[in-house]
Design a protein around this motif. Structure first.
Motif, PDB file in Angstrom:
ATOM      1  N   GLU A  98       0.876  -1.172   0.000  1.00 17.36           N
ATOM      2  CA  GLU A  98       0.000   0.000   0.000  1.00 17.36           C
ATOM      3  C   GLU A  98       0.916   1.224   0.000  1.00 17.36           C
ATOM      4  OE1 GLU A  98      -2.980  -0.144   3.042  1.00 17.36           O
ATOM      5  OE2 GLU A  98      -3.423  -2.255   2.677  1.00 17.36           O
ATOM      6  N   VAL A  99       1.078   1.808  -1.177  1.00 19.94           N
ATOM      7  CA  VAL A  99       2.111   2.819  -1.408  1.00 19.94           C
ATOM      8  C   VAL A  99       1.608   4.196  -0.990  1.00 19.94           C
ATOM      9  CG1 VAL A  99       3.598   3.894  -3.142  1.00 19.94           C
ATOM     10  CG2 VAL A  99       3.010   1.459  -3.310  1.00 19.94           C
ATOM     11  N   VAL A 100       2.465   4.953  -0.333  1.00 19.45           N
ATOM     12  CA  VAL A 100       2.175   6.328   0.058  1.00 19.45           C
ATOM     13  C   VAL A 100       2.919   7.278  -0.867  1.00 19.45           C
ATOM     14  CG1 VAL A 100       2.481   8.069   1.866  1.00 19.45           C
ATOM     15  CG2 VAL A 100       1.683   5.776   2.461  1.00 19.45           C
ATOM     16  N   VAL A 101       2.230   8.309  -1.375  1.00 20.33           N
ATOM     17  CA  VAL A 101       2.837   9.290  -2.265  1.00 20.33           C
ATOM     18  C   VAL A 101       2.567  10.702  -1.745  1.00 20.33           C
ATOM     19  CG1 VAL A 101       2.643   7.813  -4.298  1.00 20.33           C
ATOM     20  CG2 VAL A 101       0.784   9.390  -3.738  1.00 20.33           C
ATOM     21  N   THR A 102       3.305  11.658  -2.312  1.00 17.84           N
ATOM     22  CA  THR A 102       3.118  13.073  -1.957  1.00 17.84           C
ATOM     23  C   THR A 102       2.736  13.877  -3.195  1.00 17.84           C
ATOM     24  OG1 THR A 102       5.493  13.398  -2.239  1.00 17.84           O
ATOM     25  CG2 THR A 102       4.705  12.993   0.001  1.00 17.84           C
ATOM     26  N   ALA A 103       1.996  13.240  -4.105  1.00 19.61           N
ATOM     27  CA  ALA A 103       1.655  13.866  -5.384  1.00 19.61           C
ATOM     28  C   ALA A 103       0.895  15.167  -5.211  1.00 19.61           C
ATOM     29  CB  ALA A 103       0.837  12.893  -6.224  1.00 19.61           C
ATOM     30  N   GLN A 104       0.030  15.248  -4.202  1.00 18.15           N
ATOM     31  CA  GLN A 104      -0.765  16.448  -3.970  1.00 18.15           C
ATOM     32  C   GLN A 104      -0.210  17.267  -2.797  1.00 18.15           C
ATOM     33  OE1 GLN A 104      -5.079  15.918  -5.615  1.00 18.15           O
ATOM     34  NE2 GLN A 104      -4.852  14.477  -3.921  1.00 18.15           N
ATOM     35  N   LYS A 105       1.119  17.161  -2.617  1.00 11.94           N
ATOM     36  CA  LYS A 105       1.838  17.919  -1.587  1.00 11.94           C
ATOM     37  C   LYS A 105       1.414  17.519  -0.168  1.00 11.94           C
ATOM     38  CE  LYS A 105       3.905  20.773  -4.599  1.00 11.94           C
ATOM     39  NZ  LYS A 105       5.329  20.994  -4.767  1.00 11.94           N
ATOM     40  N   ARG A 106       0.841  16.313  -0.028  1.00 10.85           N
ATOM     41  CA  ARG A 106       0.541  15.736   1.276  1.00 10.85           C
ATOM     42  C   ARG A 106       0.627  14.222   1.116  1.00 10.85           C
ATOM     43  NH1 ARG A 106      -3.502  17.805   3.792  1.00 10.85           N
ATOM     44  NH2 ARG A 106      -4.165  15.951   4.914  1.00 10.85           N
ATOM     45  N   GLU A 107       0.900  13.522   2.209  1.00  4.44           N
ATOM     46  CA  GLU A 107       1.067  12.071   2.147  1.00  4.44           C
ATOM     47  C   GLU A 107      -0.294  11.387   2.078  1.00  4.44           C
ATOM     48  OE1 GLU A 107       5.218  11.421   4.599  1.00  4.44           O
ATOM     49  OE2 GLU A 107       3.373  11.727   5.736  1.00  4.44           O
ATOM     50  N   GLU A 108      -0.464  10.542   1.033  1.00  4.00           N
ATOM     51  CA  GLU A 108      -1.727   9.846   0.811  1.00  4.00           C
ATOM     52  C   GLU A 108      -1.451   8.476   0.202  1.00  4.00           C
ATOM     53  OE1 GLU A 108      -4.944  12.901  -0.746  1.00  4.00           O
ATOM     54  OE2 GLU A 108      -3.013  13.292  -1.686  1.00  4.00           O
ATOM     55  N   GLU A 109      -2.377   7.552   0.382  1.00  4.66           N
ATOM     56  CA  GLU A 109      -2.289   6.238  -0.244  1.00  4.66           C
ATOM     57  C   GLU A 109      -2.576   6.400  -1.728  1.00  4.66           C
ATOM     58  OE1 GLU A 109      -2.312   2.513  -1.532  1.00  4.66           O
ATOM     59  OE2 GLU A 109      -4.338   3.298  -1.382  1.00  4.66           O
ATOM     60  N   VAL A 110      -1.677   5.888  -2.573  1.00  4.21           N
ATOM     61  CA  VAL A 110      -1.720   6.207  -3.996  1.00  4.21           C
ATOM     62  C   VAL A 110      -3.022   5.799  -4.663  1.00  4.21           C
ATOM     63  CG1 VAL A 110      -0.576   4.054  -4.695  1.00  4.21           C
ATOM     64  CG2 VAL A 110      -0.406   6.087  -6.150  1.00  4.21           C
ATOM     65  N   GLN A 111      -3.629   4.700  -4.223  1.00  6.54           N
ATOM     66  CA  GLN A 111      -4.860   4.237  -4.854  1.00  6.54           C
ATOM     67  C   GLN A 111      -6.044   5.128  -4.542  1.00  6.54           C
ATOM     68  OE1 GLN A 111      -3.458   2.260  -7.236  1.00  6.54           O
ATOM     69  NE2 GLN A 111      -5.271   0.998  -7.058  1.00  6.54           N
ATOM     70  N   GLN A 112      -5.913   5.993  -3.541  1.00  6.61           N
ATOM     71  CA  GLN A 112      -6.988   6.906  -3.173  1.00  6.61           C
ATOM     72  C   GLN A 112      -6.837   8.277  -3.814  1.00  6.61           C
ATOM     73  OE1 GLN A 112      -9.559   5.704  -1.380  1.00  6.61           O
ATOM     74  NE2 GLN A 112      -8.470   3.736  -1.364  1.00  6.61           N
ATOM     75  N   VAL A 113      -5.716   8.532  -4.501  1.00  6.09           N
ATOM     76  CA  VAL A 113      -5.455   9.843  -5.091  1.00  6.09           C
ATOM     77  C   VAL A 113      -6.030   9.864  -6.512  1.00  6.09           C
ATOM     78  CG1 VAL A 113      -3.700  11.524  -5.733  1.00  6.09           C
ATOM     79  CG2 VAL A 113      -3.371  10.084  -3.716  1.00  6.09           C
ATOM     80  N   PRO A 114      -6.932  10.792  -6.832  1.00  8.28           N
ATOM     81  CA  PRO A 114      -7.548  10.821  -8.162  1.00  8.28           C
ATOM     82  C   PRO A 114      -6.653  11.472  -9.219  1.00  8.28           C
ATOM     83  CG  PRO A 114      -8.465  12.569  -6.818  1.00  8.28           C
ATOM     84  CD  PRO A 114      -7.526  11.815  -5.928  1.00  8.28           C
ATOM     85  N   VAL A 115      -5.480  10.911  -9.389  1.00  9.05           N
ATOM     86  CA  VAL A 115      -4.499  11.378 -10.363  1.00  9.05           C
ATOM     87  C   VAL A 115      -3.844  10.136 -10.960  1.00  9.05           C
ATOM     88  CG1 VAL A 115      -2.377  12.701 -10.727  1.00  9.05           C
ATOM     89  CG2 VAL A 115      -4.056  13.493  -9.060  1.00  9.05           C
ATOM     90  N   SER A 116      -3.501  10.184 -12.236  1.00  8.46           N
ATOM     91  CA  SER A 116      -2.764   9.079 -12.861  1.00  8.46           C
ATOM     92  C   SER A 116      -1.312   9.137 -12.400  1.00  8.46           C
ATOM     93  CB  SER A 116      -2.853   9.169 -14.383  1.00  8.46           C
ATOM     94  OG  SER A 116      -4.170   8.948 -14.826  1.00  8.46           O
ATOM     95  N   ILE A 117      -0.955   8.221 -11.515  1.00  8.05           N
ATOM     96  CA  ILE A 117       0.377   8.217 -10.906  1.00  8.05           C
ATOM     97  C   ILE A 117       0.999   6.832 -11.066  1.00  8.05           C
ATOM     98  CG2 ILE A 117       1.733   8.673  -8.837  1.00  8.05           C
ATOM     99  CD1 ILE A 117      -0.695  10.077  -7.666  1.00  8.05           C
ATOM    100  N   SER A 118       2.239   6.807 -11.509  1.00  5.74           N
ATOM    101  CA  SER A 118       3.041   5.586 -11.493  1.00  5.74           C
ATOM    102  C   SER A 118       4.046   5.703 -10.362  1.00  5.74           C
ATOM    103  CB  SER A 118       3.770   5.385 -12.823  1.00  5.74           C
ATOM    104  OG  SER A 118       2.863   5.286 -13.890  1.00  5.74           O
ATOM    105  N   THR A 119       4.219   4.629  -9.602  1.00  5.04           N
ATOM    106  CA  THR A 119       5.158   4.656  -8.482  1.00  5.04           C
ATOM    107  C   THR A 119       6.152   3.510  -8.596  1.00  5.04           C
ATOM    108  OG1 THR A 119       3.742   3.294  -7.054  1.00  5.04           O
ATOM    109  CG2 THR A 119       3.450   5.690  -6.959  1.00  5.04           C
ATOM    110  N   LEU A 120       7.361   3.772  -8.121  1.00  5.17           N
ATOM    111  CA  LEU A 120       8.404   2.753  -8.055  1.00  5.17           C
ATOM    112  C   LEU A 120       9.026   2.825  -6.671  1.00  5.17           C
ATOM    113  CD1 LEU A 120      10.009   3.422 -11.536  1.00  5.17           C
ATOM    114  CD2 LEU A 120       8.818   1.324 -10.887  1.00  5.17           C
TER     115      LEU A 120
END
Length: 775
Positions: A98-120
């Motif tokens: 369950e990957v955490v990203v900062t795509a929207q300038k805050r930490e969120e679970e990537v599957q819950q972020v409504p943006v097309s994001i690829s993570t590695l």
């Protein structure tokens, strides 16, 4: 800052403790426990126990990660009393992270972020053997990145590619905008994760987020002492050594991180002009952290990076695609040189997490002094026609950039249906360049009426800008939420130019007197997203977003048909997108799909001006790009993982006129450059358990890159091709040993070409061994 510091002790604070166990109820030691969007984190002891004190009451998301286990997120509610949590981790072979990203300038679970994001993840970066940002090609749907051999990459995403100097895809490293190709660092090591946001991201990321954002996060120090050492040896004299250490200097207060990588190889190319190795090169990259935890709410982080690159054969270019493919990895150049890069990046960040708001400040400074020690071949041939000189001392070709961002956001503990982010951004850039184009004894062969002279062009660019931005996420109910954002950027540029004519052995005369031009630009970049949550594991979204590439002023060059000081406006992309993010079978399968339609307006392209017959960069093109993307990750059987990423792009110009032999020609309907119609990556990996502490791992990869063009006229084409990679080895908790191979079929293909035909090949078959220890 004093008010922020003292406010940490004015709230009702509690303690959270617990135990981390696995599916067999065994304790998990050294697991990292983090409360997202706060400065609270700790690690579990040998009994799996952990404890975090002085936490304000509220609702938080707790993130747990550990080697050999799937990372997990869990929402917890902390009341006014101390709490005890029992948290379980599943084996990595039974569940996806369950990957955490900062795509929207805050930490969120990537599957819950409504943006097309690829993570590695860090593990995936090692598995794919990603050593350079251009290695993301094909792994990320619809992303293509390559370069002419000067250690700078040109990257395109979803048909939005670079046709002028400013990049089309912006790169952030550890929260800092790598402002331009002059100051960004392409090498990768000691990576925590990579996030690639596909589609325009102008609202939160600003200038040059026209096609998307590459967000690179390196590993930071904490209370846990850890480190690594890695050795790589391969053919072509490949050597790569890296070492890192992270440790607390003062427990719970001051932390140090130091990491470095040295890489060298003998080069792929031979210069047949003098029968020598052409592109022998080496570099050193250092990454240093000093992190101070003032209290549970305030953290100060100093990060310094230095990149020292020495390339003895930049621009490994054949005169044409046919020459490159018929005589692979051979050049015929009479002027050889060494390129020197001395990049220094530093940033200071302050992060405050409070009960009413979070605050982040990021201040950065970037500098690069880049030059050729001796003149470099400019005609890419054995004749003495054109060579380029830029070694005029450290006052020239030394780019300096300063940036500052202040950002406020809603607190982590908030139960409000509204989450918000707002901030200010500013920058200043100084770029003095001085370049001499020398026309030698054979200058007539390239159309020059005279020979044995140097055209010296001086360009001094100063530009600064500021932006204000905001984004709000409103949760209507558990099923629906809406995201709306807006950014305003204002930018000022000043360009000073001077031209000189200098015959060999004589003094120079002025051909272009000192003169300058100024221009101001502004840009609005809105965003609107509607998201629908079918369930915790299935989400739909529809988005409109906008991005822009900064405007500019044309520089003085050696071509008299391309005059300086012509201003051109920002280039815009408007993106319409729908997507679906899904997890199935207890998170053993993840399937994400998106479809997009992008309109590019005011495209910055070289344009012929009649009747004066001059060529300048103008906003003269329009482009439509549409396509689909799919990402699949699955744990099929115990130990067997499958990853498949696919992208299709149909990018065509709907309006485009460019110069050709003194006339303007219409290229409406032509393909976009550096945009394969298909990108595809299939990776299969099987881990066989030899004993309780050792695995045998086999991995195979098939990458396919579709048809693409390298010039706007679509004369230079590379047909689709496949690349095959593999590695085999053993892995333990403390040690890894792998044999690896890249491009095993030794496919010859063009990966970069200039519009005048000079072409660069992709890497040949390479193989080697990796030895790594973690501690």
């Amino acid at each position: 800052m004093l008010i922020i510091y003292c406010s940490a002790y004015t709230q009702n604070l509690v303690k959270v403790s617990g135990v981390i166990t696995n599916s067999k109820s065994e304790p998990v030691a050294n697991a990292t426990i983090t409360l997202l969007n706060t400065n609270y984190n700790t690690t579990s002891n040998t009994k799996g126990e952990f404890s975090i004190a002085n936490i304000p009451a509220g609702v938080y998301t707790i993130h747990i990660s550990s080697i050999a286990y799937a990372s997990s997120n869990q929402v917890i509610t902390i009341s006014g009393k101390s709490q005890v949590l029992n948290l379980k981790l599943k084996d990595v072979s039974n569940q996806l992270d369950e990957v955490v990203v900062t795509a929207q300038k805050r930490e969120e679970e990537v599957q819950q972020v409504p943006v097309s994001i690829s993570t590695l993840s860090a593990k995936q970066v090692q598995e794919y053997k990603l050593w350079n940002l251009k290695d993301l090609t094909g792994i990320i749907p619809n992303l293509y990145s390559a370069g002419p051999g000067d250690n700078r990459n040109v990257t395109g995403l979803r048909g939005v590619a670079t046709t002028s100097y400013d990049p089309a895809v912006v790169t952030y490293i550890d929260g800092v905008n790598q402002f331009s190709l002059d100051t960004y660092i392409p090498q990768l090591f000691d990576i925590e994760r990579i996030e690639v946001l596909r589609g325009p991201q102008g609202t939160l990321y600003g200038r040059n987020a026209l096609g998307g954002v590459i967000n690179v996060i390196t590993k930071q120090p904490s209370n846990q002492t850890s480190g690594f050492a890695e050795l790589n040896f391969g053919n072509y004299g490949e050597q790569r050594y890296s070492l890192g250490l992270r440790a607390p200097l003062i427990k719970d207060k001051l932390f140090l991180g130091v990491a470095g990588v040295y890489s060298a190889f003998n080069g792929f190319y031979t210069n047949v002009f003098n029968n020598t190795k052409f592109d022998k090169q080496h570099f050193f990259l250092g990454n240093y952290y000093l992190k101070f935890l003032a209290n549970e709410k305030l953290t100060l982080t100093l990060n310094v990076k230095n990149y020292e690159n020495r390339n003895n054969g930049p621009f490994q270019l054949a005169g044409s695609p046919a020459d490159a493919l018929s005589n692979p990895f051979k050049v015929d150049q009479n002027a050889t040189t060494k390129i020197i890069d001395n990049i220094f990046n530093a940033s200071l960040s302050a992060n405050y997490t409070g009960s009413n708001f979070n605050f982040t400040s990021v201040s950065s400074y970037q500098e690069n002094y880049r030059y050729y020690t001796t003149p470099i071949d400019g005609d890419f041939s054995p004749i003495d026609a054109v060579s380029i000189i830029n070694n005029y001392g450290s006052n020239w070709n030394n780019v300096k950039v300063g940036t500052q961002e202040f950002r406020f956001s809603s607190p982590a503990l908030s139960v409000s249906p509204i989450k918000w982010t707002a901030g200010l951004y500013g920058f200043y850039r100084y770029s003095p360049t001085k370049v001499g184009t020398h026309f030698g004894a054979d200058a007539a062969d390239v159309g020059s009426p005279i020979n044995n002279f140097t055209s010296i062009n001086t360009n001094i660019e100063r530009n600064y800008g500021a932006a204000a931005f905001g984004q709000v996420v409103y949760t209507i109910n558990p099923k629906w939420d809406i995201t709306a954002g807006l950014r305003y950027d204002a930018e000022h540029k000043k360009e000073e130019v001077k031209g000189e004519f200098q015959p060999d052995g004589a003094g120079g005369t002025i051909t272009q007197a000192d003169t300058s031009s100024k221009a101001n630009f502004k840009a609005f970049t809105p965003k609107l997203t509607v998201a629908y949550h079918l369930s915790d594991n299935n989400n739909l979204f529809a988005t409109y977003s906008r991005g822009f590439r900064a405007g500019g002023i044309s520089q003085l060059g050696s071509d008299p048909s391309q005059p300086p000081l012509y201003a051109y406006k920002p280039e815009y992309s408007d993106n319409y997108e729908i997507g679906s993010k899904n997890s199935f079978f207890n998170k053993r399968l993840r399937v994400n799909i998106s479809a997009f339609y992008t309109l590019v307006n005011n495209a910055q392209v070289p344009t012929l001006i009649l009747p004066s017959a001059i060529t300048v960069t103008q906003n003269a093109g329009k482009l439509n790009s549409k396509g689909i993307e799919a990402e699949l990750a699955a744990t099929v059987l115990k130990g067997l993982n499958v990853d498949y990423n696919f992208g299709y792009t149909h990018a065509r110009y709907t309006d485009l006129e460019v110069p050709d032999n003194g006339q303007a020609i219409n290229l409406k309907g032509n393909h976009q450059v550096y945009t394969p119609d298909v990108t595809s990556m299939l990776a299969l990996q099987y881990a066989y358990q030899l004993d309780a502490n050792m695995q045998l791992i086999a991995r195979g990869e098939w990458k396919y890159i579709g048809n693409q063009y390298f010039d706007l006229a679509n004369h230079i084409e590379q047909k689709g091709y496949s690349l095959f990679n593999a590695h085999l080895g053993i892995s333990t908790k403390w040690f890894d040993a792998f044999l690896w191979g890249q491009n095993l079929a030794n496919k010859k293909y063009i990966d970069y070409a200039y519009d005048f035909g000079a072409s660069h090949l992709g890497n040949p078959k390479t193989y080697g061994i990796t030895l790594r220890t973690n501690f």
